[in-house]
Design an enzyme around this catalytic site. Structure first.
Site, PDB file in Angstrom:
ATOM      1  N   ASP A 247       0.865  -1.170   0.000  1.00  0.00           N
ATOM      2  CA  ASP A 247       0.000   0.000   0.000  1.00  0.00           C
ATOM      3  C   ASP A 247       0.907   1.227   0.000  1.00  0.00           C
ATOM      4  O   ASP A 247       1.927   1.252   0.681  1.00  0.00           O
ATOM      5  CB  ASP A 247      -0.884  -0.048   1.250  1.00  0.00           C
ATOM      6  CG  ASP A 247      -1.868   1.108   1.317  1.00  0.00           C
ATOM      7  OD1 ASP A 247      -1.875   1.936   0.394  1.00  0.00           O
ATOM      8  OD2 ASP A 247      -2.626   1.179   2.294  1.00  0.00           O
TER       9      ASP A 247
ATOM     10  N   GLY B  92       0.675   4.118   1.292  1.00  0.00           N
ATOM     11  CA  GLY B  92       0.680   4.995   2.454  1.00  0.00           C
ATOM     12  C   GLY B  92      -0.453   5.993   2.433  1.00  0.00           C
ATOM     13  O   GLY B  92      -0.625   6.780   3.370  1.00  0.00           O
TER      14      GLY B  92
ATOM     15  N   GLY C 171     -10.765   4.511  -0.610  1.00  0.00           N
ATOM     16  CA  GLY C 171     -11.679   5.410   0.078  1.00  0.00           C
ATOM     17  C   GLY C 171     -13.035   4.821   0.370  1.00  0.00           C
ATOM     18  O   GLY C 171     -14.001   5.560   0.569  1.00  0.00           O
TER      19      GLY C 171
ATOM     20  N   ASP D  75      -8.283  -6.883   0.633  1.00  0.00           N
ATOM     21  CA  ASP D  75      -7.353  -6.952   1.766  1.00  0.00           C
ATOM     22  C   ASP D  75      -8.005  -6.308   2.970  1.00  0.00           C
ATOM     23  O   ASP D  75      -8.865  -5.429   2.827  1.00  0.00           O
ATOM     24  CB  ASP D  75      -6.044  -6.227   1.456  1.00  0.00           C
ATOM     25  CG  ASP D  75      -6.162  -4.728   1.731  1.00  0.00           C
ATOM     26  OD1 ASP D  75      -5.735  -4.282   2.809  1.00  0.00           O
ATOM     27  OD2 ASP D  75      -6.717  -4.001   0.877  1.00  0.00           O
TER      28      ASP D  75
ATOM     29  N   CYS E 205     -14.359 -26.752  10.246  1.00  0.00           N
ATOM     30  CA  CYS E 205     -13.042 -26.291   9.787  1.00  0.00           C
ATOM     31  C   CYS E 205     -11.994 -27.381   9.990  1.00  0.00           C
ATOM     32  O   CYS E 205     -11.974 -28.050  11.030  1.00  0.00           O
ATOM     33  CB  CYS E 205     -12.647 -25.033  10.552  1.00  0.00           C
ATOM     34  SG  CYS E 205     -11.023 -24.386  10.124  1.00  0.00           S
TER      35      CYS E 205
ATOM     36  N   CYS F  83      -8.625 -26.693   9.846  1.00  0.00           N
ATOM     37  CA  CYS F  83      -7.318 -26.069  10.082  1.00  0.00           C
ATOM     38  C   CYS F  83      -6.619 -26.715  11.284  1.00  0.00           C
ATOM     39  O   CYS F  83      -7.223 -27.459  12.058  1.00  0.00           O
ATOM     40  CB  CYS F  83      -7.477 -24.564  10.299  1.00  0.00           C
ATOM     41  SG  CYS F  83      -8.103 -24.087  11.933  1.00  0.00           S
TER      42      CYS F  83
ATOM     43  N   CYS G 140      -8.369 -26.124  14.690  1.00  0.00           N
ATOM     44  CA  CYS G 140      -9.620 -26.855  14.911  1.00  0.00           C
ATOM     45  C   CYS G 140      -9.415 -28.367  14.926  1.00  0.00           C
ATOM     46  O   CYS G 140     -10.192 -29.097  15.546  1.00  0.00           O
ATOM     47  CB  CYS G 140     -10.646 -26.450  13.852  1.00  0.00           C
ATOM     48  SG  CYS G 140     -11.171 -24.726  14.011  1.00  0.00           S
TER      49      CYS G 140
ATOM     50  N   HIS H  74      -6.726 -20.006  12.471  1.00  0.00           N
ATOM     51  CA  HIS H  74      -8.096 -20.368  12.118  1.00  0.00           C
ATOM     52  C   HIS H  74      -8.748 -19.326  11.212  1.00  0.00           C
ATOM     53  O   HIS H  74      -9.333 -19.668  10.179  1.00  0.00           O
ATOM     54  CB  HIS H  74      -8.964 -20.547  13.362  1.00  0.00           C
ATOM     55  CG  HIS H  74     -10.420 -20.618  13.014  1.00  0.00           C
ATOM     56  ND1 HIS H  74     -10.987 -21.737  12.443  1.00  0.00           N
ATOM     57  CD2 HIS H  74     -11.399 -19.672  13.077  1.00  0.00           C
ATOM     58  CE1 HIS H  74     -12.263 -21.496  12.185  1.00  0.00           C
ATOM     59  NE2 HIS H  74     -12.536 -20.248  12.567  1.00  0.00           N
TER      60      HIS H  74
END
Length: 370
Positions: free
Chosen positions: A93, A95, A216, A266, A304, A306, A309, A335
Site C-alpha cells: 500500500d 501509504g 476510500g 485486503d 473447519c 485447520c 480446529c 483459524h
C-alpha cells in the site's frame, strides 16, 4: 508473462469472475483475499505457516516500512522478500490510507504529504515520485500509486479535491514508475459521489495501469453505499485487468464485492479479530472468551479442518485467551486466515462450476442469521 491477467470464467447471473494473475513470484488465483502484514509480517503467523494455509500474497505498508526499518536497509538486504524469507507475492500500500488515518500528523497539498513520524516525531515528505522509489526499493510485486483517502461523511469539495489530487498524483506515479518485475495499480477515489467515481475510474483507464483499485471505501459509510460505488466504476474498468477493493475483509462484503466484479481484497479484520478472541465461522463471529465455552471440549469450528480446529478445543483456546498467552493469538489467527482462504477457494469453485449465486445466497443467509 509478469503482469498477465487472464479471466477464466464470468458468472452468467452476476459480475463474479475467476481469474489468474501472474507476478514475479508466482501465480495468484482470483478472487483472492490478501492478509495484511503492515510491517513485513502478518501478526502472530510465521511465513511458513502462511504458505501452509494457502496464502500466496499479502500486503505490506510503504509508510510503516519507510519509517522502520527503512528502504535503504531493505534494499541492502536484497528486498523485502529476502529480508522476511517470503517466496510468495507481496503488495505494498502506498501509504495513502495513513495520510487519512494519521491526519493529525500531516499536511497535504498537490506536491505530496509532509508528516511527522508517529514513532519519533521526525519530519518526512512523501511525494508520488518518492513513494514509487520506496516501493521499488522494497521490491514489492504490486506497487500502488499515492492517493488521498478521505473519510465519511465528507463534503463535496473534499471529495472533489481528493479525487482530482489523487488523479494528479497517479499520473506522476506512472511517469516515475519503471520496472520490469513490478506491477503498478491505479486507485480510483471520489468519495460517495457516483459521478466522481466514474470520472476517476475513466481517467485512470486513459492513463493505463496494470490493475485498478477502488480506494476510500469501508471508511464508515453504510454498506449499500459502498456497493453502489463499486457498481458505478465496474463498467468502466477493463475486463482484462484485475480489480481491487481496498480495505475490505468482512466475509459478507467480500461476497458482495465478488458479485460486482471485484477480484482482490485486503483487510486487517480477520487477523485483528483473531487477536481479540473473535473467530470467523460460516454462521458468523464466535467470541471464544465467553463463559459458555469454558467446558466446551468440541473444536472451535467443527466445519473447519485447520490446525487449530483439528488439534484444540474451545475450552483450551478460551483458557489461553483468559490467561493472556501468546499462543492464543497464533491459534486464532491460523483459524481465521484458514477460514478466509477456504472461503475464497469456495467462491472460485462456485464461479468455475456455475453456481456462484446459489453459494452467495446460502452463505449470506447463514452469515446474517446464525
Amino acid at each position: 508473462m509478469i503482469g498477465h491477467f487472464e479471466v477464466l470464467q464470468i458468472d452468467n447471473r452476476s459480475r463474479a469472475r475467476r481469474g489468474l494473475l501472474k507476478t514475479a513470484h508466482g501465480q495468484i488465483e482470483t478472487p483472492v483475499f490478501m492478509p495484511v502484514g503492515t510491517q513485513g509480517t502478518v501478526k502472530a503467523v510465521a511465513p511458513d505457516r502462511l504458505r501452509d494455509l494457502g496464502v500466496d500474497i499479502f500486503l505490506c505498508n510503504t509508510y510503516h516500512l519507510h519509517l522502520r526499518p527503512g528502504e535503504a536497509l531493505l534494499r541492502d538486504a536484497g528486498g523485502l522478500h529476502s529480508f522476511i524469507s517470503w517466496d510468495g507475492s507481496l503488495m505494498t500500500d502506498s501509504g495513502g490510507f495513513q495520510v487519512f488515518s494519521l491526519s493529525a500528523l500531516n499536511t497535504v497539498d498537490d506536491r505530496g504529504v509532509t508528516f511527522r513520524s508517529h514513532l519519533d516525531g521526525s519530519l518526512h515528505t512523501l511525494t508520488p515520485e518518492s513513494c514509487i522509489q520506496i516501493q521499488k526499493d522494497i521490491g514489492a510485486d504490486i506497487v500502488m500509486v499515492l492517493d488521498q483517502c478521505i473519510g465519511y461523511p465528507a463534503t463535496l469539495h473534499q471529495e472533489t479535491t481528493a479525487a482530482h489530487r489523487s488523479m494528479f498524483w497517479a499520473r506522476r506515479c506512472k511517469e516515475a514508475f519503471c520496472s520490469a518485475n513490478q506491477l503498478l495499480f491505479g486507485i480510483a477515489q471520489g468519495g460517495m459521489q457516483e459521478d466522481l467515481r466514474r470520472w476517476s475510474a475513466g481517467k485512470l483507464v486513459e492513463t493505463g495501469f496494470d490493475g485498478y483499485a477502488l480506494g476510500g471505501l469501508s471508511v464508515g459509510e453504510p454498506k449499500p453505499l459502498m456497493y453502489s460505488m463499486i457498481e458505478a466504476c465496474e463498467p468502466i474498468l477493463p475486463v482484462d485487468r484485475p480489480r481491487y477493493l481496498m480495505g475490505v475483509g468482512s466475509p459478507d462484503c467480500i461476497l458482495e464485492g465478488v458479485a460486482r466484479g471485484i477480484d482482490m481484497f485486503d483487510c486487517v479484520l480477520p487477523t485483528r479479530n483473531a487477536r481479540n478472541s473473535s473467530l470467523l465461522t460460516r454462521f458468523g463471529r464466535l467470541n471464544i472468551k465467553r463463559e459458555e465455552y469454558s467446558r466446551d471440549f468440541s473444536p472451535p469450528d467443527s466445519d473447519c479442518g485447520c490446525f487449530t480446529c483439528r488439534t484444540f478445543s474451545r475450552a483450551y483456546l478460551r483458557h489461553l485467551f483468559k490467561a493472556g498467552e501468546i499462543l492464543a493469538a497464533e491459534l486464532a489467527t491460523i483459524h481465521n486466515l484458514s477460514f478466509m482462504v477456504e472461503l475464497l477457494e469456495s467462491v472460485r469453485k462456485s464461479v468455475k462450476e456455475g453456481y456462484f449465486m446459489d453459494f452467495y445466497t446460502d452463505f449470506l443467509r447463514r452469515w446474517d442469521n446464525p
